[in-house]
Design a protein around this motif. Structure first.
Motif, PDB file in Angstrom:
ATOM      1  N   ASP A  92       0.830  -1.211   0.000  1.00 42.35           N
ATOM      2  CA  ASP A  92       0.000   0.000   0.000  1.00 42.35           C
ATOM      3  C   ASP A  92       0.868   1.267   0.000  1.00 42.35           C
ATOM      4  O   ASP A  92       0.549   2.252  -0.675  1.00 42.35           O
ATOM      5  CB  ASP A  92      -0.923   0.008   1.218  1.00 42.35           C
ATOM      6  N   GLU A  93       1.958   1.224   0.752  1.00 39.40           N
ATOM      7  CA  GLU A  93       2.850   2.390   0.772  1.00 39.40           C
ATOM      8  C   GLU A  93       3.488   2.608  -0.595  1.00 39.40           C
ATOM      9  O   GLU A  93       3.629   3.745  -1.060  1.00 39.40           O
ATOM     10  CB  GLU A  93       3.929   2.186   1.835  1.00 39.40           C
ATOM     11  N   LEU A  94       3.859   1.510  -1.278  1.00 44.62           N
ATOM     12  CA  LEU A  94       4.416   1.647  -2.622  1.00 44.62           C
ATOM     13  C   LEU A  94       3.381   2.206  -3.577  1.00 44.62           C
ATOM     14  O   LEU A  94       3.691   3.078  -4.406  1.00 44.62           O
ATOM     15  CB  LEU A  94       4.917   0.284  -3.113  1.00 44.62           C
ATOM     16  N   GLN A  95       2.137   1.741  -3.483  1.00 39.60           N
ATOM     17  CA  GLN A  95       1.078   2.264  -4.338  1.00 39.60           C
ATOM     18  C   GLN A  95       0.893   3.768  -4.116  1.00 39.60           C
ATOM     19  O   GLN A  95       0.767   4.541  -5.077  1.00 39.60           O
ATOM     20  CB  GLN A  95      -0.239   1.521  -4.036  1.00 39.60           C
ATOM     21  N   ASP A  96       0.890   4.188  -2.851  1.00 40.45           N
ATOM     22  CA  ASP A  96       0.729   5.619  -2.573  1.00 40.45           C
ATOM     23  C   ASP A  96       1.911   6.428  -3.112  1.00 40.45           C
ATOM     24  O   ASP A  96       1.737   7.553  -3.612  1.00 40.45           O
ATOM     25  CB  ASP A  96       0.587   5.851  -1.056  1.00 40.45           C
TER      26      ASP A  96
END
Length: 808
Positions: free
Chosen positions: A675-679
């Motif tokens: 999720d952090e990579l997506q953000d």
């Protein structure tokens, strides 16, 4: 003509209709013609840019360019190319017009004449609103938001017009806004196809549908409620229909209930510098040589100047008026004579204050709604104004000998008047006062030393137009430039006297005026004046007029305050009168020698030049803080979310799922890293497709234009494989300890490969946070609408009408 062009013309027309309330602050309609030309230039530029299919930023630049061309044609400087294209000389001319706008605003009161600075700022404001309205209504298709800049136009006449804004312009402006809203909604409905009535019948284009008819009825009803409600509800008459007061706020004409101050000069400022003479007051008195007629006192020194406090008093009594507590009838060297005066006020003087001579002791023919402040010697009202009134009063005229004033004791700190000695600390003023009063022992000698300082021998001159100073203190600027008019002289002397430890205040009113053959004094706008009143212990308030007598029409001097510029002192028993109005006008300086009376502003009594107040309002500071909080909130939210994710990611450096707390814990931590990579990808504008697998997403990022180096590409692939393991593997073998370093490498690589604007946007306004908030708001709205629908259905199931239909 396509729909965008049609909506653009309607937006321009709606802006012009919204500007119609400005007619209440201008004498003529010249401003509307100029605004029409400027708004058409903006609308034409917008239509041309849309015809060329220009992007939004190009449309905005085109509208600004059209606005500048329109302004250059309406207000030419002579340096334009082809009489239209602005040049640096044009912008310098615009800057000069803006610089003189403050002076013009303070010089006139509504309705104002057609001066270039006022017309320029009006056209610039209306055309600027037209740009914003077109951008919101046509480009962004948010016509409801266009009401905010339109409301900004309407707020100007509401705040400026002394007699309020009539309802007709408000209705016209509201009709323009409703026209824009209806045009946009009609266009949206047409995109669905043909319209139908509730019974399924097809409706032609020219026929109104029941829904649109209901909308028009509701719109008309809303406008009528907005216009009539302020007139029907008590306490709301200070709105659209209030044509009575000058900023009264509901407390009476001219009284500002919110600030607690009386706005003495807002209704008079437009007449102070007019070339024509306007009769305001006619007074007949039994005194042969009367002093000044008073109607106001400024006794509070706030910031850079004096201001007026709301008077406090009791209703007028038939048995007479009380004398001030400081008044002394039995003092050697002070003489009082009782006189009677009758005052007739014209329609040109509209104030919640009645002009009277100092120390009134009885009144006649004044209504019960008028009150008397005995300490300030003011007759005022919270419900009435003074126009067209005729009344009589008795008063005591006091004369003083210098010996009597010199014998007055120093003012005690226990005396209530001692509070009138408070001044802000200004080193230059304190040094001047110390120098002037160094060898003086009595209060009167100190006052005379300060009074004599404002003479032509010391370089002081009278002039309505003054120069700006550079000290940052208006009192210091005036004492340095030594050029000003009556209110500046009066406030400066009061300030210096207070700095010497003696109570002082500024009084406002009329000079003596010119006497007719029958003994009636006619007071005009040229007799408006301000002077200083000084308090002496055991004596009371004594007037001193420091303004040069040669420049004041109807000036009066006395033996305790003689003309400092006269070659000889006046006789002790008589008052010297300055030249008449005609002699003053014929002087070598012409109109500049007429006393305009007061600063066109309403509060600050000491102004080196009519410029806006430099004091920053705490409300502006609060607005700046709120704006900063709003702008920083997305970035702070993004940083906190990243910090929480990183805090839950570290784990022992083993891949055994049992040692890491179980499969569910590994999956949860891996999902947080993904999720952090997506953000991160969303924040830096890297295109991501939700249809791809994690490994495919990682490969797409590596192959995209992000330009990841080898270590960052390996980190992205590691995160993709880890997320794939967490999703599909029965026992995911994820190196959880490597997730945080991998995210850090990807984040640094994305930041290094992005431009400055993208990095700033990712830090301050991250798109991932804004999208999340947008989805949250949309879901909240959807839930609210669904709850309202369920509530409506429940209400209909229990509605009495349903049971009545069944019974029928």
């Amino acid at each position: 003509m396509n729909q965008a062009q049609r909506l653009g013309l309607i937006a321009a027309a709606a802006t012009l209709l919204a500007a119609t309330p400005l007619s209440s602050i201008f004498e003529r309609w010249t401003w509307f013609g100029m605004c029409l030309i400027a708004v058409l230039a903006v609308a034409g530029s917008a239509a041309l840019s849309r015809a060329l299919r220009a992007p939004v930023w190009a449309q905005l630049l085109a509208m600004v360019g059209g606005l500048l061309i329109g302004l250059a044609w309406l207000f030419p400087s002579g340096a334009e190319l082809l009489a239209l294209v602005p040049t640096p000389g044009t912008f310098a001319h615009f800057a000069d017009l803006l610089a003189t706008t403050g002076t013009e605003i303070n010089r006139h009161r509504a309705p104002v004449p057609d001066s270039d600075p006022l017309l320029f700022v009006t056209v610039l404001g209306v055309a600027g609103v037209a740009v914003v309205v077109d951008l919101l209504a046509v480009t962004l298709r948010r016509p409801a938001l266009a009401g905010l800049p339109m409301l900004a136009i309407y707020s100007v006449p509401v705040a400026v017009a002394t007699e309020g804004v009539p309802p007709a312009p408000f209705v016209i402006g509201a009709a323009g806004y409703l026209w824009l809203i209806c045009a946009d909604n009609v266009d949206r409905v047409r995109r669905f196809g043909r319209r139908f009535t509730e019974d399924g019948r097809d409706v032609d284009t020219w026929q109104p549908s029941p829904l649109s008819s209901a909308g028009r009825r509701l719109s008309v009803l809303g406008v009528l409620v907005a216009v009539l409600l302020p007139a029907a509800v008590p306490g709301m008459t200070g709105g659209v229909l209030d044509r009575f007061g000058d900023g009264d706020g509901g407390d009476g004409p001219g009284l500002n209930g919110s600030s607690g101050r009386v706005d003495l000069f807002a209704a008079l400022s437009g007449q102070l510098n007019q070339g024509e003479r306007v009769d305001m007051v006619r007074v007949r008195t039994s005194e042969k040589s009367p002093f000044y007629l008073r109607f106001g006192v400024a006794d509070e020194l706030f910031g850079g100047g004096f201001r007026v406090r709301t008077p406090q008093g009791r209703p007028l009594q038939s048995d007479g008026l009380p004398l001030p507590d400081s008044f002394n009838l039995d003092l050697d060297g002070v003489r009082q004579e009782r006189h009677q005066a009758t005052v007739e006020i014209t329609d040109n003087f509209r104030m919640p204050l009645l002009p009277v001579y100092a120390t009134p002791v009885g009144t006649r023919d004044i209504g019960s709604r008028w009150l008397y402040d005995s300490e300030r010697q003011l007759i005022f009202s919270r419900r009435e104004d003074s126009r067209d009134m005729t009344y009589s009063f008795d008063y005591l005229r006091s004369t003083y000998t210098p010996r009597a004033l010199r014998g007055a004791a120093a003012v005690s700190r226990d005396d209530p008047a001692w509070q009138q000695t408070v001044v802000p600390p200004v080193p230059e003023v304190d040094a001047l006062v110390a120098e002037l009063t160094e060898d003086e022992r009595t209060d009167y000698d100190k006052v005379r030393a300060i009074y004599d300082h404002f003479s032509s021998d010391n370089g002081f001159r009278y002039r309505l137009s003054t120069a700006n100073g550079t000290s940052g203190e208006e009192i210091v600027d005036f004492l340095t430039n030594k050029v000003g008019y009556c209110q500046q002289y009066a406030a400066a002397m009061a300030w210096l006297v207070r700095a010497a430890g003696i109570p002082a205040r500024v009084a406002f009113g009329f000079t003596r005026g010119s006497a007719d053959g029958d003994g009636t004094y006619t007071l005009t706008n040229r007799n408006l004046h301000a002077w200083t009143e000084v308090y002496f212990s055991g004596v009371g308030w004594v007037p001193f007029d420091a303004t040069p007598a040669y420049a004041v029409s109807g000036s009066a001097r006395s033996d305790w305050a003689p003309d400092a510029d006269a070659p000889e002192q006046p006789t002790p028993s008589a008052s010297a009168t300055a030249p008449s109005d005609d002699d003053t006008e014929a002087g070598p300086q012409g109109p500049d020698r007429r006393d305009g009376g007061v600063d066109p502003g309403s509060e600050g009594a000491l102004v080196a030049d009519p410029t806006p107040d430099r004091v920053v309002s705490p409300w502006w500071l609060l607005i700046v803080v709120l704006v900063a909080v709003v702008l920083l909130a997305p970035g702070v939210a993004r940083a906190l979310r990243r910090r929480r994710r990183y805090a839950t990611l570290p784990a022992p450096s083993v891949t055994d799922t049992a040692a890491q707390g179980g499969t569910d814990l590994v999956r949860a931590r891996t999902h947080r890293a993904w999720d952090e990579l997506q953000d991160l990808l969303i924040d830096f504008g890297v295109p991501v497709s939700p249809a791809q697998t994690p490994r495919g997403t990682a490969e797409a990022v590596v192959r995209s234009g992000a330009g990841l180096p080898d270590d960052a590409a390996a980190a992205a692939r590691l995160l993709g494989r880890a997320e794939e393991q967490a999703r599909y593997a029965r026992r995911p073998q994820v190196p959880v300890d490597d997730l945080v370093p991998a995210l850090t490498r990807v984040r640094r690589a994305l930041a290094a490969g992005a431009d400055r604007r993208t990095r700033l946007s990712a830090a301050v306004l991250p798109a991932s946070v804004l999208r999340r908030w947008q989805r949250g708001v949309a879901e909240a709205v959807f839930r609210t609408v669904a709850a309202a629908a369920r509530g409506r259905a429940a209400f209909e199931r229990r509605s009495p009408r349903r049971f009545l239909r069944r019974a029928g």
